[in-house]
Design a protein around this motif. Structure first.
Motif, PDB file in Angstrom:
ATOM      1  N   UNK A 120      43.568  27.438  26.637  1.00  0.00           N
ATOM      2  CA  UNK A 120      44.441  26.871  27.651  1.00  0.00           C
ATOM      3  C   UNK A 120      45.238  27.885  28.427  1.00  0.00           C
ATOM      4  N   UNK A 121      45.306  29.140  27.985  1.00  0.00           N
ATOM      5  CA  UNK A 121      46.038  30.166  28.721  1.00  0.00           C
ATOM      6  C   UNK A 121      45.149  30.774  29.816  1.00  0.00           C
ATOM      7  N   UNK A 122      45.810  31.375  30.779  1.00  0.00           N
ATOM      8  CA  UNK A 122      45.073  31.973  31.898  1.00  0.00           C
ATOM      9  C   UNK A 122      44.758  33.446  31.632  1.00  0.00           C
ATOM     10  N   UNK A 123      43.646  33.870  32.173  1.00  0.00           N
ATOM     11  CA  UNK A 123      43.228  35.276  32.166  1.00  0.00           C
ATOM     12  C   UNK A 123      43.173  35.762  33.615  1.00  0.00           C
ATOM     13  N   UNK A 124      43.675  36.972  33.846  1.00  0.00           N
ATOM     14  CA  UNK A 124      43.637  37.561  35.192  1.00  0.00           C
ATOM     15  C   UNK A 124      42.512  38.603  35.266  1.00  0.00           C
ATOM     16  N   UNK A 125      41.693  38.485  36.258  1.00  0.00           N
ATOM     17  CA  UNK A 125      40.535  39.377  36.433  1.00  0.00           C
ATOM     18  C   UNK A 125      40.812  40.388  37.552  1.00  0.00           C
ATOM     19  N   UNK A 126      40.534  41.629  37.261  1.00  0.00           N
ATOM     20  CA  UNK A 126      40.544  42.690  38.289  1.00  0.00           C
ATOM     21  C   UNK A 126      39.199  43.418  38.224  1.00  0.00           C
ATOM     22  N   UNK A 127      38.825  44.034  39.347  1.00  0.00           N
ATOM     23  CA  UNK A 127      37.475  44.625  39.385  1.00  0.00           C
ATOM     24  C   UNK A 127      37.462  46.119  39.644  1.00  0.00           C
ATOM     25  N   UNK A 128      38.586  46.754  39.791  1.00  0.00           N
ATOM     26  CA  UNK A 128      38.536  48.182  40.097  1.00  0.00           C
ATOM     27  C   UNK A 128      39.390  49.010  39.148  1.00  0.00           C
ATOM     28  N   UNK A 129      38.916  49.383  37.969  1.00  0.00           N
ATOM     29  CA  UNK A 129      37.639  49.018  37.326  1.00  0.00           C
ATOM     30  C   UNK A 129      37.708  47.592  36.766  1.00  0.00           C
ATOM     31  N   UNK A 130      36.576  47.041  36.361  1.00  0.00           N
ATOM     32  CA  UNK A 130      36.561  45.691  35.801  1.00  0.00           C
ATOM     33  C   UNK A 130      37.454  45.622  34.556  1.00  0.00           C
ATOM     34  N   UNK A 131      38.381  44.717  34.593  1.00  0.00           N
ATOM     35  CA  UNK A 131      39.309  44.598  33.453  1.00  0.00           C
ATOM     36  C   UNK A 131      39.894  43.175  33.418  1.00  0.00           C
ATOM     37  N   UNK A 132      40.496  42.865  32.251  1.00  0.00           N
ATOM     38  CA  UNK A 132      41.088  41.534  32.024  1.00  0.00           C
ATOM     39  C   UNK A 132      42.561  41.731  31.696  1.00  0.00           C
ATOM     40  N   UNK A 133      43.398  40.947  32.348  1.00  0.00           N
ATOM     41  CA  UNK A 133      44.855  41.019  32.151  1.00  0.00           C
ATOM     42  C   UNK A 133      45.411  42.418  32.412  1.00  0.00           C
TER      43      UNK A 133
END
Length: 649
Positions: A120-133
């Motif tokens: 139920x919690x949110x995850x934040x996606x970034x792509x430079x470099x690919x990473x989570x939170x």
């Protein structure tokens, strides 16, 4: 969503274990890979290995490597491996899982987007470099991204994602970070409970929202926050916490002790799955913390008081509270004995005749008032759900109450209007009418008529024309001989005047329960006195034992005795009753069962029917002689007329 349905629900997770296992499932890849063995072990401990082996859904897993888990304190992993903390371990694992079909490949990740994890919690996606939170790097260079499985995709990451259960967010932190609980946080701070609720736990907090606090009576919160009321505030807050790690799926219907020592009542509607804590609804469940759970509720829980204190504090039972005090029953309703009170609301008393209320509030009639109140009490705790249709219950005054449902009523006309009011020593059900025991409408003659043990006494009162007098306003205390007592006088003939003298010798002017009797003389209505002897629990009147005390009537009290009292001015009856040797006085059993546990004996009705009076030998002999041929018929008739003026027992 499949994982949302099973998250934190142990039974559902176990049920998933019967799914067919894919040949190359996410779990199998993790278990067989040298990089993900720790994750595989945690999946097993969390009971999620079968879920990630099945083909019912498609998953994307951001999988911490073994070296990633190495940065987690060993004591934390040890704690999460304990069965007690299994919900927190499940939360940690599910925070790394996304249920989506198709699975999300590396090329599908979009910078600055949010994904919802299975917990139920949110995850934040970034792509430079690919990473989570922001910090957990997807291990593209280590060839640990886009690992395909039959039921999804695995992306290796170099740091575990910090769910609440791993980020050391306590139950206090959970409510503090949620804008709905500002008042609760303020109260916890004022009570000095921040450190306690931030400790190891486990704690399950039923957290009232700000709106719930707003619904308290005006000024209540301000009063509670004053330093001099710190103890009361602390008790109220602790009443919202149980020392357990309870997701909503593991809550069970019943009573559960809280940190302040009192118990809350948990009710679960099987049809809607709605959960109530006392009368408050759980509006948002399963906010997980590292040391427990938070469940939002829509009302502030107030720790219960005794039945008497609850009546006094209520706006609905002011008349009843006053009457309980007048009857000297306040200590009984504040004791430790569990009771159920059917409590007439104030408007119920307004329906009673004013003269009856006026009478019952006079000290002279306190026994009758006590009888009325005891007719509203049951021994033991009976919830609304226990009151089945056509159920018969025995009240503390030893009379029966009839339950009918629906609608839920007592004795057919008093409707339950406010059920299941908690008290430390039982339950209160508000009712719309006052329940009327026999003592409201039955005088001492009616009481005797309604009891098979006194049928000879009733006939004697009728013969002596005393019924109307004894049905008067009173008060009268009647020492009532049973049929067995009268049968000792079989064959004795009395004139009407003698019968009146004997019967009035059994009646004292006054409203005298057994508790008010003391050793000494009491003047009776015939002018002579009886001698009362009180020795412990035993009461005798002259030579008669009181065998059933305190039968309450509208105009007095009846005490059953085992012998007929003969006044001195009547002398010894023609045939003296046979005296049974008194080896031991019977124990007096007060008729009224007080709520403090004292027993009130039920009236032990005689199983024998009253015998018809038999003729004595003397009367038979007289009859024979009256038939002698040498006596004139006229003299015989005169003798018979004289005999009719006498009254035999």
């Amino acid at each position: 969503m499949f994982l949302n349905k099973i998250a934190l629900t142990a039974a559902a997770i176990v049920a998933c274990g019967v799914q067919s296992a894919d040949a190359n499932s996410i779990y199998k890849i993790a278990a067989e890979s040298a990089n993900f063995t720790t994750l595989a072990d945690l999946l097993v401990l969390a009971g999620l290995d079968a879920t990630l082996s099945g083909d019912e859904a498609t998953f994307t897993v951001f999988a911490p490597t073994n070296s990633a888990f190495a940065i987690v304190p060993e004591e934390t992993l040890t704690k999460l491996s304990d069965e007690l903390w299994k919900p927190q371990l499940q939360d940690l694992v599910l925070y790394h899982v996304i249920e989506a079909d198709p699975a999300i490949a590396l090329a599908d990740l979009v910078n600055d987007t949010t994904l919802t994890a299975a917990n139920g919690q949110n995850l934040t996606i970034n792509t430079g470099p690919p990473r989570v939170n922001g910090e957990s790097i997807i291990l593209v260079n280590d060839s640990l991204a886009d690992i395909e499985a039959d039921n999804g995709i695995i992306h290796g990451i170099d740091t575990p994602l910090l769910s609440n259960s791993l980020a050391f967010a306590s139950v206090v932190d959970i409510v503090a970070l949620d804008g709905r609980f500002a008042t609760l946080v303020e109260a916890v701070q004022a009570a000095g409970l921040l450190e306690t609720l931030g400790g190891e736990g486990p704690f399950t907090v039923f957290a009232p929202t700000d709106e719930a606090f707003d619904n308290l009576p005006n000024g209540t919160l301000d009063e509670l926050l004053k330093p001099e009321n710190l103890e009361t505030l602390t008790s109220i807050l602790e009443y919202h916490v149980i020392a357990a790690n309870k997701p909503s799926s593991s809550l069970r219907q019943g009573r559960r002790k809280t940190l302040n020592g009192d118990s809350i009542r948990i009710t679960i509607n099987n049809d809607t799955s709605m959960i109530k804590i006392n009368s408050a609804n759980v509006t948002d469940a399963d906010m997980i913390a590292y040391n427990g759970f938070v469940h939002a509720i829509d009302a502030v829980l107030i720790p219960p008081k005794s039945i008497y204190d609850t009546l006094v504090d209520s706006q609905n039972f002011t008349t009843l509270a006053d009457l309980v005090k007048m009857a000297d029953l306040e200590e009984d309703l504040a004791g430790e004995t569990l009771l159920t009170l059917f409590a007439p609301v104030d408007s119920a008393f307004e329906k009673l005749p004013s003269e009856l209320v006026e009478k019952l509030t006079k000290p002279l009639w306190k026994p009758q008032l006590q009888d009325v109140l005891l007719y509203h009490l049951l021994e033991g705790r009976m919830m609304k759900q226990d009151l089945a249709n056509e159920l018969m219950l025995t009240a503390l005054n030893n009379e029966e109450l009839a339950i009918s449902n629906p609608p839920l009523r007592i004795n057919g006309n008093a409707t339950i209007v406010d059920a299941d009011i908690e008290a430390t020593n039982g339950i209160i059900h508000g009712i719309s009418g006052v329940l009327a025991p026999a003592s409201v409408s039955s005088n001492i003659v009616d009481i005797a008529k309604g009891d098979d043990r006194f049928s000879i006494l009733v006939e004697a009162v009728r013969t002596a024309d005393l019924g109307e007098a004894l049905m008067g306003n009173g008060p009268f205390t009647l020492f009532a001989p049973t049929n067995e007592a009268f049968q000792k006088l079989l064959g004795v003939y009395l004139s009407k005047d003698a019968l009146i003298s004997i019967l009035t010798y059994h009646v004292v002017e006054g409203n005298l329960p057994s508790s008010s009797l003391s050793t000494g003389d009491l003047e009776t209505l015939n002018g002579e006195s009886v001698n009362v002897d009180v020795s412990g629990a035993n009461v005798t009147v002259n030579d008669a034992n009181v065998i059933d005390a305190d039968i309450i009537a509208s105009n007095g009290i009846v005490h059953a005795i085992d012998a007929v009292l003969i006044p001195q001015n009547e002398g010894t009856p023609t045939k003296s009753p046979t005296k049974k040797p008194r080896t031991k006085r019977p124990t007096r059993q007060p008729r009224t069962r007080r709520p403090n546990g004292g027993g009130r004996g039920k009236s032990s009705k005689s199983s024998k029917s009253p015998k018809s009076p038999k003729s004595s030998k003397a009367s038979k002999k007289s009859s024979k002689s009256s038939k002698g041929g040498d006596k004139k018929k006229k003299r015989h008739q005169q003798g018979q007329e004289e005999k009719k003026k006498e009254r035999p027992f």
